[in-house]
Each structure stands twice: as C-alpha cells, then as structure tokens.
Design a protein around this motif. Structure first.
Motif, short mmCIF file in Angstrom:
data_model
loop_
_atom_site.label_atom_id
_atom_site.label_comp_id
_atom_site.label_asym_id
_atom_site.label_seq_id
_atom_site.Cartn_x
_atom_site.Cartn_y
_atom_site.Cartn_z
N ALA A 250 0.80 -1.22 0.00
CA ALA A 250 0.00 0.00 0.00
C ALA A 250 0.84 1.27 0.00
CB ALA A 250 -0.94 0.02 1.20
N THR A 251 2.14 1.17 0.11
CA THR A 251 2.99 2.35 0.15
C THR A 251 3.66 2.56 -1.20
OG1 THR A 251 4.88 1.09 0.96
CG2 THR A 251 3.41 2.06 2.60
N GLY A 252 3.85 3.81 -1.59
CA GLY A 252 4.52 4.13 -2.85
C GLY A 252 3.54 4.31 -3.99
N GLY A 253 4.08 4.57 -5.17
CA GLY A 253 3.27 4.77 -6.36
C GLY A 253 2.70 3.48 -6.90
N ARG A 254 1.85 3.63 -7.94
CA ARG A 254 1.16 2.46 -8.47
C ARG A 254 2.14 1.42 -9.00
NH1 ARG A 254 -3.58 3.40 -12.72
NH2 ARG A 254 -4.45 4.34 -10.84
N TRP A 255 3.17 1.85 -9.75
CA TRP A 255 4.09 0.88 -10.32
C TRP A 255 4.90 0.18 -9.24
CZ3 TRP A 255 3.36 -0.79 -14.98
CH2 TRP A 255 2.74 0.04 -15.92
N ARG A 256 5.26 0.93 -8.21
CA ARG A 256 6.00 0.31 -7.11
C ARG A 256 5.12 -0.72 -6.39
NH1 ARG A 256 9.39 4.09 -3.16
NH2 ARG A 256 10.49 4.31 -5.14
N MET A 257 3.84 -0.39 -6.21
CA MET A 257 2.93 -1.34 -5.56
C MET A 257 2.78 -2.60 -6.41
SD MET A 257 -0.05 0.95 -3.78
CE MET A 257 -0.49 1.85 -5.25
N TRP A 258 2.61 -2.42 -7.70
CA TRP A 258 2.48 -3.59 -8.57
C TRP A 258 3.77 -4.42 -8.59
CZ3 TRP A 258 -0.35 -1.03 -13.35
CH2 TRP A 258 -1.67 -0.75 -12.98
N GLY A 259 4.92 -3.74 -8.48
CA GLY A 259 6.19 -4.46 -8.41
C GLY A 259 6.28 -5.32 -7.16
N ARG A 260 5.76 -4.80 -6.05
CA ARG A 260 5.77 -5.59 -4.82
C ARG A 260 4.81 -6.77 -4.92
NH1 ARG A 260 5.79 -0.03 -1.38
NH2 ARG A 260 8.06 0.24 -1.29
N ALA A 261 3.67 -6.56 -5.55
CA ALA A 261 2.75 -7.68 -5.77
C ALA A 261 3.39 -8.73 -6.66
CB ALA A 261 1.45 -7.17 -6.39
N LEU A 262 4.12 -8.29 -7.69
CA LEU A 262 4.82 -9.23 -8.57
C LEU A 262 5.87 -10.02 -7.79
CD1 LEU A 262 5.45 -10.31 -11.42
CD2 LEU A 262 7.05 -8.39 -11.68
N ALA A 263 6.64 -9.32 -6.94
CA ALA A 263 7.66 -10.00 -6.14
C ALA A 263 7.02 -11.01 -5.20
CB ALA A 263 8.47 -8.97 -5.34
N ALA A 264 5.89 -10.64 -4.58
CA ALA A 264 5.18 -11.58 -3.71
C ALA A 264 4.71 -12.79 -4.49
CB ALA A 264 4.00 -10.89 -3.03
N GLY A 265 4.25 -12.57 -5.73
CA GLY A 265 3.82 -13.68 -6.56
C GLY A 265 4.97 -14.60 -6.93
N VAL A 266 6.12 -14.03 -7.27
CA VAL A 266 7.28 -14.85 -7.62
C VAL A 266 7.70 -15.70 -6.42
CG1 VAL A 266 9.74 -14.75 -8.19
CG2 VAL A 266 8.11 -13.31 -9.43
N LEU A 267 7.74 -15.10 -5.24
CA LEU A 267 8.12 -15.85 -4.04
C LEU A 267 7.09 -16.94 -3.73
CD1 LEU A 267 9.36 -12.87 -1.87
CD2 LEU A 267 10.76 -14.81 -2.62
N THR A 268 5.82 -16.65 -3.95
CA THR A 268 4.79 -17.68 -3.77
C THR A 268 5.00 -18.83 -4.74
OG1 THR A 268 3.18 -16.03 -3.00
CG2 THR A 268 2.30 -18.12 -3.81
N GLY A 269 5.34 -18.51 -5.98
CA GLY A 269 5.62 -19.54 -6.97
C GLY A 269 6.83 -20.38 -6.60
N VAL A 270 7.85 -19.73 -6.04
CA VAL A 270 9.04 -20.47 -5.59
C VAL A 270 8.67 -21.45 -4.49
CG1 VAL A 270 11.24 -20.23 -4.38
CG2 VAL A 270 10.69 -18.69 -6.27
N GLY A 271 7.89 -20.96 -3.49
CA GLY A 271 7.47 -21.86 -2.42
C GLY A 271 6.66 -23.04 -2.94
N GLY A 272 5.73 -22.76 -3.86
CA GLY A 272 4.91 -23.83 -4.42
C GLY A 272 5.71 -24.81 -5.26
N ALA A 273 6.81 -24.35 -5.86
CA ALA A 273 7.66 -25.22 -6.67
C ALA A 273 8.64 -26.01 -5.80
CB ALA A 273 8.43 -24.41 -7.71
N ILE A 274 8.62 -25.76 -4.50
CA ILE A 274 9.36 -26.60 -3.55
C ILE A 274 8.41 -27.61 -2.94
CG2 ILE A 274 10.66 -26.63 -1.39
CD1 ILE A 274 11.62 -23.79 -2.10
N LYS A 275 7.31 -27.11 -2.38
CA LYS A 275 6.26 -27.95 -1.85
C LYS A 275 4.93 -27.22 -2.03
CE LYS A 275 6.24 -31.60 1.52
NZ LYS A 275 6.85 -32.18 2.72
N MET A 276 4.00 -27.86 -2.71
CA MET A 276 2.81 -27.17 -3.18
C MET A 276 1.99 -26.43 -2.12
SD MET A 276 1.10 -29.22 -6.34
CE MET A 276 1.85 -29.10 -7.96
N PRO A 277 1.84 -26.96 -0.89
CA PRO A 277 1.03 -26.24 0.09
C PRO A 277 1.49 -24.82 0.36
CG PRO A 277 1.38 -28.49 0.81
CD PRO A 277 2.23 -28.30 -0.40
N ALA A 278 2.77 -24.52 0.11
CA ALA A 278 3.26 -23.16 0.34
C ALA A 278 2.53 -22.15 -0.53
CB ALA A 278 4.76 -23.09 0.08
#
Length: 510
Positions: A250-278
C-alpha cells in the motif's frame, strides 16, 4: 518490576523448552537407533554422532520426554506472555539458532525422508529423471539406492526442491552421509532466513518474543524440521518472505505497488515449486487485493492481482516445465493418500480402506472450507502494529487458508505444521496458538518414529504404538482438537483472538 505470577510459569516454561531440546539432541547424538537410520561412514565426514547402539526403549523415552517437555514449556510460556511476562527475544533467537546448528552437525532422526531426498538428488545429478526413476531401479548406486522406504516411489517434491537435492548430491558425490549433511545445511539456512524475516519485521519487543517462541526456539519445530531434516522448511522461507514483501504493497506509487505484488507472486511460486502447500499462502495477498477492489480502488487492485497471479504462475510454470512431463505424476497419486494419524483414517477404515477415497477427498474439501470460515472469524482481526488494513487481511487470510488445510487434509505429518507456526508468528497472540500446539503435539506422539516397525526391529511389547496410538488414539484426539477450535471460534462476545494488551515489564531472566 515483573510480577511474580507471570514470571514463574514463563521461567519454568523456558527451562522445560531447554530440557526438551536436550532430549532431542541426546537422541541424535547417540547414533543409529530406532529413530536414526544408519548411514555410510567415511572418516571425518559430517554429520557426527556416537555409535552407542541405544535401545528402542531409551530413545523412545527420550523423544516422548522431549515432546512432553516441549509442549508443556510452550504452553507455560504462552500463558505467561498472556499474563504480562516478558524476556528479551534476542537471546532466545540466538539459542534457537545455535540448537539448529547443533542438530545440523548430527544425523537426522525421526524418519528416513532425508535418504529419499539424497536419492532423488543423486538421480538428477547423474542424468536420471527423479519423477520417473525409483530407488529400486538403481540398487547398486550407493546414494540413489540408499532409501529404506518409498523405494518404489518417484519424487513427489517440486522442481526447485529437486534442484536443491541435486546440488547437495553434486557436493556429496557418492557419500550418503555428506549429501545428507549438505541438505541439512540448506535446511538450517532456510530456517535462519525465516527467523530473520520474522524478527526484523516485528515492530516491537513483544512481537519479537512471540516469533522466537513460535518459530526460532520452538522445540517441536526444531525436532521435526531441523533434526528431522525435512524439506518443508525450504518452502516456508519464501512463503513468509512473500507475505512480508506484500505487507508494503500500500505504500509508494502504483508501479511500485504492482512491483511488490509481482515480487510476492514470484516468491509464492518459488514456495509452491518446492512444496505445493506453500502456494496456499498466496490467498492472503489475493484476499487483500480483492478487499481493496471492493472498496473502490478497482484498477489498482486489478493490476496488483494480475502481477501477483502472473508472478506466481510464471515462476511455477517455468520450474515445472524445466522439470519435465512427469513432475506432477506422483503429486496426483499422493492426493489419494490418507495418513494413519488423521481423523480421516477412521472413516477410511470404516468404509473399507482405499475403496472410497473420493468421498474422503470431497469431505476434506468441505471441512477445509468450514475450517477456513471458522478461522477467518477466530484469528485476530486487529493488529495495533499493522501499518495499514491490507497488511492485517494479508496475514490473517493466508494463515486461515493454510491452517484450514493443515487441520482438514487427509494426509498430514507432524513436520507439516511448520507452515502454520510460521504464519501464526506473523499475527498477534490468540487462542489459535493453543490449537496448533495441541495438533503438533498429538501428531508428534503419533509417529514414534515415522519408520516401519518391522525394519527397525521395534520390540513386540511396543507394537501398541503402531496398532493403537497412531491409528486410533491420535485420530480421536485430533477430532477433539477440531471441536475445540470450533468452540473457540464460535464463542459469543469477545473475539477468541482478543486478549488484554500485556503490561510492559522488565527484570525478567534471559
């Protein structure tokens, strides 16, 4: 000064936690036993242990005492914290990390999963497909043929976990012992990374103490995740990182917020590619974005959702595509499994074991939805330390989804509870802490050890552990835990998660 009332149970609780860790450390140090499979021995190679040939009675007594002391110690600390007791968090964090390093230098105990990890890594490192090859196919290989159990089962783990196993095999070469040690090093690094994230993102000393108790010096987690060398901890680290990265959405400009959402998504994908429940934890950020869209900020929320989902999907899809066409074969097979210690085993036995798995899968899905709704009500709705409402929704809903899976899944083992402990540590204290403690303690007592009794030569007079405790006593106990959760979440009046703000205090030991 600290009031003597809360200080006494808190101090006793810390001593009990220390005693629990001593029991677990002794079990690992004694060497091969009913709880510790033997590995090839090469002079000077870690991990290290004695060769004392302890009896099954001794190691069983040590582990039971460790589970009992650890559970009691955590319960006393929870009670004392609720009453206002405080100690400095940093010494506890340091003690927990030192214990993790000590476990790292000793052979894993509790199951033989680490031999499976080493086998799959060896397959990948030598050009075989671990999602198609089995240990029985390579019986002459000193590492690939080392597993005691699941010898006819290809890998069920995600491609990033397989990559980590392959790196460990490359370092360990033809040595099972050294390969297992490298795997343990990776586990401890992931455990320490999670501890660091939890500690550094805590905004006051009270919350740091909470993260230390629930994660870093939690003796049950140290026993299962670190001493047991289970790779669940590798998936937990990116899962927690994803939620904390999204906290600043919620902090920063729109592009920065979307970048953080993208980073969270990438990390979620990494966790799921180790063990799916993550990957389930990704429901937390998604819920927060939907909530934002409902409040009128639709374009910002839609952009965030697209970045979150795109990052997770692209990461997971790339990892699984590189792993080959068989990477999900065993996952589909595993979805039909029911573990002995879950309540679903009672129904499976009643229906005729293995004949009505679709009924159980449907029932677990329905139960999971019900538990999610209960947890959504029972988990803390307010956090005085949160920077914005989206942060509360992110953490709370992620925890509700993961906890619902843990409590409803037909196949659950004690080390899976690490997912729940890491997420609860992100939230204020609540009565749900007690529910997860009871769940982890019960599952810990169900698998004493998680090895085939015939293979380890368990004495006949201990067979009741496998014929009575695991398939009957523990499933009924876990049903009682579910009932307790429902009662806590449905209690009228004050929210089950609410508790008086603890008094600040000084002068406690530690």
């Amino acid at each position: 000064m600290t009031r003597p009332g809360p200080a006494r149970p808190g101090t006793i609780g810390l001593w009990a936690i220390g005693a629990s860790l001593c029991c677990f450390l002794a079990t690992a140090l004694l060497g091969p036993s009913a709880f510790q499979p033997a590995m090839d021995a090469r002079f000077g190679e870690p991990p290290y242990s004695l060769d004392a040939h302890p009896s099954p009675y001794l190691v069983l007594a040590l582990v039971v005492a460790g589970v009992a002391a650890g559970t009691a110690g955590l319960a006393l600390c929870f009670l004392a914290v609720r009453r206002g007791w405080r100690v400095r968090a940093f010494p506890l964090v340091a003690a927990g990390l030192l214990a993790a390093v000590a476990f790292m230098f000793m052979p894993p105990v509790g199951s033989t999963d680490h031999l499976n990890y080493a086998s799959y890594g060896r397959m990948a490192a030598t050009g075989h497909d671990p999602y198609e090859t089995r240990a029985v196919d390579l019986p002459k290989d000193p590492v690939a043929g080392a597993p005691e159990e699941w010898r006819s089962t290809p890998s069920v783990y995600g491609p990033i976990a397989t990559g980590e196993q392959a790196v460990a095999s490359w370092i360990g070469g033809g040595s099972v012992r050294l390969t297992v040690f490298v795997l343990s090093v990776f586990n401890v690094l992931a455990f320490a990374a999670t501890a660091l994230i939890l500690y550094r993102t805590s905004r006051d000393e009270d919350r740091r103490l909470r993260t230390a108790l629930l994660w870093t010096c939690n003796p049950l987690l140290l026993f299962h995740l670190i001493s047991g060398a289970h790779n669940d901890v590798l998936a937990i680290a990116p899962m927690v990182a994803a939620l904390t990265v999204f906290d600043t959405y919620a902090t920063g400009g729109r592009w920065r917020m979307w970048g953080r959402a993208l980073a969270a998504g990438v990390l979620t994908g990494v966790g799921g590619a180790i063990k799916m429940p993550a990957a389930l934890a990704g429901g937390g950020p998604a819920w927060a974005l939907l909530r934002e869209g409902w409040k009128g900020r639709r374009w910002r929320a839609l952009g965030g959702l697209a970045a979150l989902a795109g990052g997770a999907a692209a990461t997971a899809a790339t990892a699984y595509a590189l792993a080959g066409p068989h990477a999900l074969d065993q996952v589909r097979e595993a979805s039909n499994m029911v573990s002995f210690a879950t309540p679903w085993h009672l129904l499976d036995r009643m229906l005729g074991r293995g004949s009505q798995r679709d009924v159980i899968k449907t029932g677990s899905l329905i139960l999971g939805i019900v538990l999610f709704l209960l947890l959504a009500r029972g988990l803390p709705k307010d956090d005085p330390l949160a920077e914005h409402p989206g942060q509360v929704a992110n953490r709370r809903m992620a925890t509700a989804i993961v906890m619902a899976w843990l409590l409803a899944a037909p196949y659950v083992l004690p080390w899976y509870d690490g997912f729940g402990w890491a997420l609860l540590a992100l939230l204020p204290l609540s009565r749900i802490d007690w529910i997860l403690l009871a769940h982890t303690a019960a599952l810990s007592l169900a698998y004493l050890p998680a090895r085939a009794p015939q293979r380890i030569g368990m004495p006949h007079d201990l067979s009741w552990l496998f014929t009575v405790v695991r398939p009957t006593v523990i499933p009924w106990t876990l049903l009682a835990v579910l009932a307790a959760l429902a009662v806590q979440c449905l209690r009228p009046g004050r929210s089950p998660a609410s508790a008086p703000r603890p008094r600040a205090s000084a002068g406690s030991p530690g």
